[in-house]
Design an enzyme around this catalytic site. Structure first.
Site: not given
Ligand code: ATR
Length: 272
Positions: A69, A105
């Site tokens: 990420k 997220d």
């Protein structure tokens, strides 16, 4: 026979248990979108090759998961301010000729909190998920945020980065928080299922929202005890489904993955 023509997919390493392919392929079918979503398990030294392949093969979007990420942020052309702030992307998509990165997220975490007002949020845990939680709370403008983690140094580092107050783990029941977020693994299926990061007795006599990022089991001990104490509750299942829906909308030009059906689909995938 018609073949799906639009390619999507997730990259991570290892990729054993990702629910994203099953959820997004179901979603494409559900809204009659000609997409197919694959899973690529690629180690760190293959990530640049992967993004070159995204460009060459015109892969139209997808997700990035652990451990990529942070590194992926530098491999796309543009990132949103939100992704820049948190320093990580979990979603890639195209905007014209630009390969873009977003952090859904954070969007997923914020989704069930939109339109609600909180005075003081207490965040328990300082791992990867806590970063999205803190970024989300900041973006929502929660005026006071306190962070506690079993390993104090990790909380100190994260607290400094996000500009929030850090307290020792043993003092986590002290703040008068009206939003308590569990971003630890306590309560998760397996060895920790009977654990809770917050004492039930400390919930008595006040109210607010307990948001448990753990979603398996759906009702953790913390959620059960919070409900019994009269608190509102939110499960991490919402965050998971909403992060997926945000990506899906970016890839499909705004087509919505139906929320309720998606929740049912994820529960089914989890055997809940
Ligand atoms: P994630 O990506 O889900 O955040 P992680 O990075 O492994 O996962 O973080 C797990 C979090 O749960 C950490 O905050 C961890 O605390 P430590 O930093 O002290 O390890 C927390 N955690 C795990 N087991 C715990 C326990 N028994 N009691 C308290 N916190 C726990």
């Amino acid at each position: 026979m018609d073949f799906p023509t639009k390619l999507f997919g997730i990259v991570g390493y290892p990729l054993g248990h990702s629910m994203s392919p099953a959820l997004h392929n179901w979603g494409f079918h559900e809204v009659d979108f000609p997409g197919v979503y694959l899973a690529w398990s690629e180690p760190e030294d293959k990530l640049t090759d992967f993004f070159n392949a995204v460009r060459t093969l015109k892969i139209l979007g997808g997700n990035i998961t652990i451990p990529h990420k942070v590194a992926a942020l530098k491999l796309v052309d543009k990132v949103t301010d939100r992704a820049k702030n948190i320093g990580a992307i979990n979603t890639y998509y195209w905007e014209g000729d630009n390969l873009c990165g977003e952090n859904t997220d954070v969007i997923g975490f914020m989704a069930p909190l939109k339109g609600k007002k909180f005075k003081h949020a207490l965040v328990l845990g300082a791992g990867g998920v806590s970063r999205a939680v803190l970024a989300g709370l900041k973006e929502l403008g929660v005026p006071s945020i306190t962070l506690a983690n079993r390993t104090q140094e990790k909380a100190a580092t994260l607290g400094k980065e996000f500009g929030v107050t850090v307290i020792p783990w043993d003092e986590r029941m002290k703040p008068d928080a009206d939003l308590i977020v569990n971003a630890t693994s306590e309560g998760m299926k397996g060895d920790q299922v009977n654990m809770t990061p917050y004492e039930a007795s400390a919930l008595a006599g006040r109210t607010g929202l307990v948001y448990d990022i753990v979603y398996n089991p759906l009702e953790t001990r913390l959620i059960r005890e919070a409900k019994a104490a009269g608190w509102q509750v939110e499960s991490g299942l919402t965050m998971f489904v909403e992060q997926a829906r945000a990506g899906f909308a970016l890839w499909t030009g705004g087509i919505e993955m139906p929320y309720e059906k998606a929740v049912e689909k994820v529960k089914h995938l989890l055997g809940l």
